[in-house]
Design a protein around this motif. Structure first.
Motif, PDB file in Angstrom:
ATOM      1  N   LEU A  10     -15.220  -0.736  -1.395  1.00  0.00           N
ATOM      2  CA  LEU A  10     -16.766  -0.716  -2.460  1.00  0.00           C
ATOM      3  C   LEU A  10     -16.404  -0.424  -3.849  1.00  0.00           C
ATOM      4  O   LEU A  10     -17.622  -1.056  -4.665  1.00  0.00           O
ATOM      5  N   ASP A  11     -15.814   0.581  -3.974  1.00  0.00           N
ATOM      6  CA  ASP A  11     -15.620   1.007  -5.365  1.00  0.00           C
ATOM      7  C   ASP A  11     -13.533   1.992  -5.946  1.00  0.00           C
ATOM      8  O   ASP A  11     -13.120   2.868  -4.988  1.00  0.00           O
ATOM      9  N   ASP A  12     -13.614   1.191  -6.440  1.00  0.00           N
ATOM     10  CA  ASP A  12     -12.295   0.959  -6.673  1.00  0.00           C
ATOM     11  C   ASP A  12     -11.965   2.305  -7.538  1.00  0.00           C
ATOM     12  O   ASP A  12     -10.774   2.702  -7.753  1.00  0.00           O
ATOM     13  N   SER A  13     -12.939   2.823  -8.634  1.00  0.00           N
ATOM     14  CA  SER A  13     -12.621   4.428  -9.001  1.00  0.00           C
ATOM     15  C   SER A  13     -14.057   4.917  -8.792  1.00  0.00           C
ATOM     16  O   SER A  13     -15.135   5.514  -9.301  1.00  0.00           O
ATOM     17  N   PRO A  14     -13.791   5.537  -7.033  1.00  0.00           N
ATOM     18  CA  PRO A  14     -14.947   6.519  -7.117  1.00  0.00           C
ATOM     19  C   PRO A  14     -15.168   7.440  -7.244  1.00  0.00           C
ATOM     20  O   PRO A  14     -14.016   8.651  -8.392  1.00  0.00           O
ATOM     21  N   ALA A  15     -16.506   8.698  -7.318  1.00  0.00           N
ATOM     22  CA  ALA A  15     -15.952   9.619  -8.395  1.00  0.00           C
ATOM     23  C   ALA A  15     -15.075  10.735  -8.002  1.00  0.00           C
ATOM     24  O   ALA A  15     -14.721  10.917  -6.689  1.00  0.00           O
ATOM     25  N   PRO A  16     -15.121  12.215  -8.155  1.00  0.00           N
ATOM     26  CA  PRO A  16     -14.876  12.868  -7.923  1.00  0.00           C
ATOM     27  C   PRO A  16     -14.680  13.281  -6.673  1.00  0.00           C
ATOM     28  O   PRO A  16     -14.114  13.995  -5.625  1.00  0.00           O
ATOM     29  N   PRO A  19      -2.350   2.647   9.330  1.00  0.00           N
ATOM     30  CA  PRO A  19      -1.788   2.781   9.508  1.00  0.00           C
ATOM     31  C   PRO A  19      -0.584   1.218   8.884  1.00  0.00           C
ATOM     32  O   PRO A  19       0.734   1.525   8.969  1.00  0.00           O
ATOM     33  N   ALA A  20      -1.335   0.816   7.705  1.00  0.00           N
ATOM     34  CA  ALA A  20      -0.562  -0.357   7.650  1.00  0.00           C
ATOM     35  C   ALA A  20       0.063   0.106   6.215  1.00  0.00           C
ATOM     36  O   ALA A  20       0.573  -1.233   5.514  1.00  0.00           O
ATOM     37  N   ALA A  21      -0.903   1.318   5.800  1.00  0.00           N
ATOM     38  CA  ALA A  21       0.045   1.549   4.340  1.00  0.00           C
ATOM     39  C   ALA A  21      -1.050   0.700   3.921  1.00  0.00           C
ATOM     40  O   ALA A  21      -0.117   0.419   2.378  1.00  0.00           O
ATOM     41  N   ALA A  22      -1.935  -0.176   3.408  1.00  0.00           N
ATOM     42  CA  ALA A  22      -2.285  -1.120   2.527  1.00  0.00           C
ATOM     43  C   ALA A  22      -3.794  -0.423   1.236  1.00  0.00           C
ATOM     44  O   ALA A  22      -3.541  -1.281   1.271  1.00  0.00           O
ATOM     45  N   ILE A  23      -3.311   1.457   1.541  1.00  0.00           N
ATOM     46  CA  ILE A  23      -4.738   1.306   0.563  1.00  0.00           C
ATOM     47  C   ILE A  23      -3.450   2.154  -0.509  1.00  0.00           C
ATOM     48  O   ILE A  23      -2.635   3.584  -0.146  1.00  0.00           O
ATOM     49  N   GLN A  38      -7.907   6.260  -8.773  1.00  0.00           N
ATOM     50  CA  GLN A  38      -7.533   4.687  -9.309  1.00  0.00           C
ATOM     51  C   GLN A  38      -7.718   4.095  -7.747  1.00  0.00           C
ATOM     52  O   GLN A  38      -6.278   4.427  -7.337  1.00  0.00           O
ATOM     53  N   ILE A  39      -7.666   3.393  -7.471  1.00  0.00           N
ATOM     54  CA  ILE A  39      -7.513   2.438  -5.806  1.00  0.00           C
ATOM     55  C   ILE A  39      -7.569   1.563  -5.815  1.00  0.00           C
ATOM     56  O   ILE A  39      -8.391   0.155  -6.592  1.00  0.00           O
ATOM     57  N   GLU A  40      -6.300   0.781  -4.998  1.00  0.00           N
ATOM     58  CA  GLU A  40      -5.738  -0.389  -4.234  1.00  0.00           C
ATOM     59  C   GLU A  40      -5.725  -1.050  -3.567  1.00  0.00           C
ATOM     60  O   GLU A  40      -5.131   0.222  -2.308  1.00  0.00           O
ATOM     61  N   ILE A  41      -6.128  -1.915  -2.757  1.00  0.00           N
ATOM     62  CA  ILE A  41      -5.611  -2.909  -1.267  1.00  0.00           C
ATOM     63  C   ILE A  41      -5.077  -3.883  -1.293  1.00  0.00           C
ATOM     64  O   ILE A  41      -5.067  -4.294  -2.535  1.00  0.00           O
ATOM     65  N   ASP A  42      -4.090  -3.856  -0.346  1.00  0.00           N
ATOM     66  CA  ASP A  42      -3.400  -4.869  -0.231  1.00  0.00           C
ATOM     67  C   ASP A  42      -3.644  -5.827   1.281  1.00  0.00           C
ATOM     68  O   ASP A  42      -3.834  -5.497   2.003  1.00  0.00           O
ATOM     69  N   GLU A  43      -4.770  -6.243   1.263  1.00  0.00           N
ATOM     70  CA  GLU A  43      -5.517  -7.133   2.262  1.00  0.00           C
ATOM     71  C   GLU A  43      -4.094  -7.688   2.830  1.00  0.00           C
ATOM     72  O   GLU A  43      -4.458  -8.129   4.248  1.00  0.00           O
ATOM     73  N   ASP A  44      -2.915  -8.728   2.401  1.00  0.00           N
ATOM     74  CA  ASP A  44      -2.565  -8.958   3.335  1.00  0.00           C
ATOM     75  C   ASP A  44      -1.509  -7.945   4.192  1.00  0.00           C
ATOM     76  O   ASP A  44      -0.870  -8.328   5.398  1.00  0.00           O
TER      77      ASP A  44
END
Length: 65
Positions: free
Chosen positions: A36-42, A56-60, A2-8
């Protein structure tokens, strides 16, 4: 995975898009990451890991299942 991003936190460097263009994009107006895909395929997991490591911002943030 599961991927989350911090736009700020995003500074628009674009490393995520270069590493995993099927998972990430950038907004045209300011370069902020677009998920684009918060739960990408393996088969995309390694590219997503690389994108998170290169940011570089550790936003992912990745949560492995």
């Amino acid at each position: 995975m599961q991927i989350e991003i911090d736009e700020d936190r995003c500074i628009g460097a674009g490393q995520c898009v270069l590493a995993a263009e099927d998972v990430f994009d950038q907004r045209d107006e300011d370069g902020v990451v677009v998920l684009l895909d918060d739960s990408p395929a393996p088969e995309r997991h390694e590219a997503a890991r690389q994108a998170a490591a290169l940011c570089p911002a550790a936003a992912i943030a990745l949560r492995e299942d």
